[in-house]
Design a protein around this motif. Structure first.
Motif, PDB file in Angstrom:
ATOM      1  N   LEU A  46      -8.580 -10.153   7.281  1.00 54.59           N
ATOM      2  CA  LEU A  46      -8.691  -9.889   5.851  1.00 54.59           C
ATOM      3  C   LEU A  46      -8.601  -8.406   5.555  1.00 54.59           C
ATOM      4  O   LEU A  46      -9.148  -7.594   6.291  1.00 54.59           O
ATOM      5  CB  LEU A  46     -10.057 -10.371   5.348  1.00 54.59           C
ATOM      6  N   ARG A  48      -9.515  -6.060   2.393  1.00 53.77           N
ATOM      7  CA  ARG A  48     -10.190  -6.230   1.096  1.00 53.77           C
ATOM      8  C   ARG A  48     -10.329  -7.741   0.911  1.00 53.77           C
ATOM      9  O   ARG A  48     -10.811  -8.424   1.764  1.00 53.77           O
ATOM     10  CB  ARG A  48      -9.381  -5.573  -0.018  1.00 53.77           C
ATOM     11  N   ASN A  49      -9.878  -8.330  -0.163  1.00 52.38           N
ATOM     12  CA  ASN A  49     -10.042  -9.795  -0.264  1.00 52.38           C
ATOM     13  C   ASN A  49      -8.687 -10.488  -0.162  1.00 52.38           C
ATOM     14  O   ASN A  49      -8.474 -11.563  -0.692  1.00 52.38           O
ATOM     15  CB  ASN A  49     -10.696 -10.141  -1.607  1.00 52.38           C
ATOM     16  N   TYR A  50      -7.766  -9.792   0.541  1.00 54.02           N
ATOM     17  CA  TYR A  50      -6.413 -10.365   0.620  1.00 54.02           C
ATOM     18  C   TYR A  50      -6.132 -10.898   2.019  1.00 54.02           C
ATOM     19  O   TYR A  50      -6.513 -10.261   3.002  1.00 54.02           O
ATOM     20  CB  TYR A  50      -5.366  -9.291   0.308  1.00 54.02           C
ATOM     21  N   GLU A  51      -5.437 -12.013   2.108  1.00 47.27           N
ATOM     22  CA  GLU A  51      -4.930 -12.514   3.378  1.00 47.27           C
ATOM     23  C   GLU A  51      -3.764 -11.608   3.780  1.00 47.27           C
ATOM     24  O   GLU A  51      -2.847 -11.405   2.952  1.00 47.27           O
ATOM     25  CB  GLU A  51      -4.358 -13.930   3.183  1.00 47.27           C
ATOM     26  N   ALA A  54      -0.432 -12.869   3.023  1.00 48.30           N
ATOM     27  CA  ALA A  54       0.014 -12.942   1.612  1.00 48.30           C
ATOM     28  C   ALA A  54       0.622 -11.609   1.190  1.00 48.30           C
ATOM     29  O   ALA A  54       1.429 -11.546   0.262  1.00 48.30           O
ATOM     30  CB  ALA A  54      -1.181 -13.269   0.726  1.00 48.30           C
ATOM     31  N   LEU A  55       0.262 -10.557   1.883  1.00 45.79           N
ATOM     32  CA  LEU A  55       0.784  -9.231   1.511  1.00 45.79           C
ATOM     33  C   LEU A  55       2.046  -8.906   2.301  1.00 45.79           C
ATOM     34  O   LEU A  55       2.848  -8.073   1.895  1.00 45.79           O
ATOM     35  CB  LEU A  55      -0.291  -8.172   1.787  1.00 45.79           C
ATOM     36  N   ALA A  60       5.576 -10.073  -2.421  1.00 48.70           N
ATOM     37  CA  ALA A  60       4.377  -9.277  -2.745  1.00 48.70           C
ATOM     38  C   ALA A  60       4.789  -7.834  -3.030  1.00 48.70           C
ATOM     39  O   ALA A  60       4.293  -7.186  -3.948  1.00 48.70           O
ATOM     40  CB  ALA A  60       3.391  -9.332  -1.582  1.00 48.70           C
ATOM     41  N   LEU A  67       0.232  -2.026  -4.194  1.00 44.69           N
ATOM     42  CA  LEU A  67      -0.800  -2.787  -3.463  1.00 44.69           C
ATOM     43  C   LEU A  67      -0.358  -2.989  -2.020  1.00 44.69           C
ATOM     44  O   LEU A  67      -1.117  -2.734  -1.078  1.00 44.69           O
ATOM     45  CB  LEU A  67      -1.017  -4.144  -4.143  1.00 44.69           C
ATOM     46  N   PHE A  71      -2.034  -1.499   1.617  1.00 39.27           N
ATOM     47  CA  PHE A  71      -2.323  -2.313   2.811  1.00 39.27           C
ATOM     48  C   PHE A  71      -1.691  -1.661   4.035  1.00 39.27           C
ATOM     49  O   PHE A  71      -2.331  -1.480   5.069  1.00 39.27           O
ATOM     50  CB  PHE A  71      -1.778  -3.722   2.570  1.00 39.27           C
ATOM     51  N   THR A 175     -14.722  -2.635  -0.201  1.00 48.76           N
ATOM     52  CA  THR A 175     -14.614  -3.590  -1.326  1.00 48.76           C
ATOM     53  C   THR A 175     -15.600  -3.257  -2.447  1.00 48.76           C
ATOM     54  O   THR A 175     -15.598  -3.889  -3.489  1.00 48.76           O
ATOM     55  CB  THR A 175     -14.922  -5.022  -0.829  1.00 48.76           C
TER      56      THR A 175
END
Ligand code: BV8
Ligand code: ZN
Length: 292
Positions: A46, A48-51, A54-55, A60, A67, A71, A175
């Motif tokens: 993980l 922050r709160n992102y998979e 997904a980034l 994305a 963003l 990452f 976070t």
């Protein structure tokens, strides 16, 4: 088919290694865990709160390049602070000793090259955090070795909360603070075509791996029987990387050797074939023992 009772015997593995000429390794994030770099799945997956997954996509980046760059700026910073571990060095030493050893790595952290792994015996399947390229599909500008940290002024953590030591939490991981919004206008553009944004030179989900590299890998596997495949620190969930071990196995008396924290779990041992090996533990500790 069940494995031999010696599936986790180091001496039986050493006997097989001594008889092995052509060796392939497929490495994943677990190899760099001991260097302090989080894996993709499990607790480390993980940001922050992102998979992470997904980034790591073109969609994305199109949607919010700032963003995605935060990452990657965080991962570049962590990878620059990290050091290769004994597992990386053991693989590099094997390559220097055996020209018929080829290492395929899914890791983009540059730790294999920093461990002195001979470049001709290493394929970085998913690129590198330190390669930058133009995001315009019609432009082939790239910078093969960009180690600047921060990558650009907009990605510099605000000075008052810049981490002073590697174990201090990076502001891009903290976070308790909202992530700033970085507009595309503040991100570096391509110096060649002028309109594409610069992007990390990694392979995102849904993007093809380098064609020539894939051809070279399949050719190497097809050339002659592969005696040993080391599958190190990977969940083997991401394709086509997850498929190389089985492709290599079809060439005869191949032993596939899994090095993973969960390698000796009954459900994983049940999947082993007769000549396979499995060693549970930290790759940074297990690999040097196996390859000594
Ligand atoms: C493509 C770079 C086609 C970015 C990454 C079938 C065929 C082809 C494609 C697909 C297919 N099925 C599905 C697909 C699509 C997709 C895919 O595989 N999806 C999965 C999720 C189902 N594949 C793709 O999109 C690929 N592209 O095939 O394109 C194509 C063709 C033509 C034209 C257009 C398209 C591209 C995939 C590459 C994605 N990029 N990374 C970045 O890093 O930010 S993948 C990324 O995730 C990593 O590179 C790595 O590969 C993967 C994470 O996997 P692991 O390394 O295994 O890490 P993970 O955390 O999962 O596991 C860690 C393991 O280590 C665990 O087992 C743990 O137990 C263990 N461990 C932990 N600590 C230790 C340890 N072991 C030992 N010691 C320790 N200390
Ligand atoms: Zn360009």
């Amino acid at each position: 088919m069940a494995p031999s009772p010696e599936y986790n015997s180091v001496s039986a593995f050493h006997a097989k290694l001594a008889r092995s000429k052509r060796i392939l390794a497929v490495c994943g994030a677990g190899l760099s865990a001991s260097s302090g770099l989080p894996t993709f799945r499990g607790a480390g997956g993980l940001w922050r709160n992102y998979e992470a997954t997904a980034l790591a996509t073109p969609e994305a980046f199109k949607e919010d390049p700032g963003l995605v760059w935060m990452f990657y700026a965080y991962r570049r910073h962590m990878a620059l602070q990290a050091k290769p571990n004994a597992g990386h060095y053991a693989l590099a030493a094997l390559a220097r000793k055996n020209p018929d050893f080829l290492c395929l790595s899914q890791n983009v952290d540059n730790l294999h090259p920093r461990a002195g792994h001979p470049p001709s015996q290493l394929h970085l399947l998913h690129g590198s955090l330190f390669k930058i390229k133009c995001s315009s599909p019609t432009c082939d500008w790239s910078d093969p070795a960009n180690f600047s940290d921060p990558f650009c002024p907009a990605l510099a953590p605000a000075s008052e909360d810049a981490p002073s030591s590697p174990d201090q939490i990076h502001p891009l991981l903290d976070t308790s603070k909202p992530l700033p919004h970085i507009p595309a206008s503040e991100l570096p553009h391509c110096p060649a075509c002028g309109n594409g944004l610069q992007r990390p030179g990694v392979v995102w989900f849904g993007e093809a791996l380098d064609e020539e590299m894939l051809d070279a890998i399949y050719e190497w596997i097809a050339k002659e029987k592969v005696d040993l495949v080391l599958v190190v620190g990977t969940s083997s969930l991401v394709w086509p990387a997850a498929g190389f071990a089985e492709v290599a196995r079809s060439k005869g008396e191949t032993s596939v050797v899994t090095v993973n924290l969960d390698a000796e779990r009954p459900e994983n041992v049940a999947k082993l074939k007769k000549k396979d090996f499995a060693f549970a533990g930290d790759a940074a500790e297990v690999l040097p023992r196996l390859l000594e």
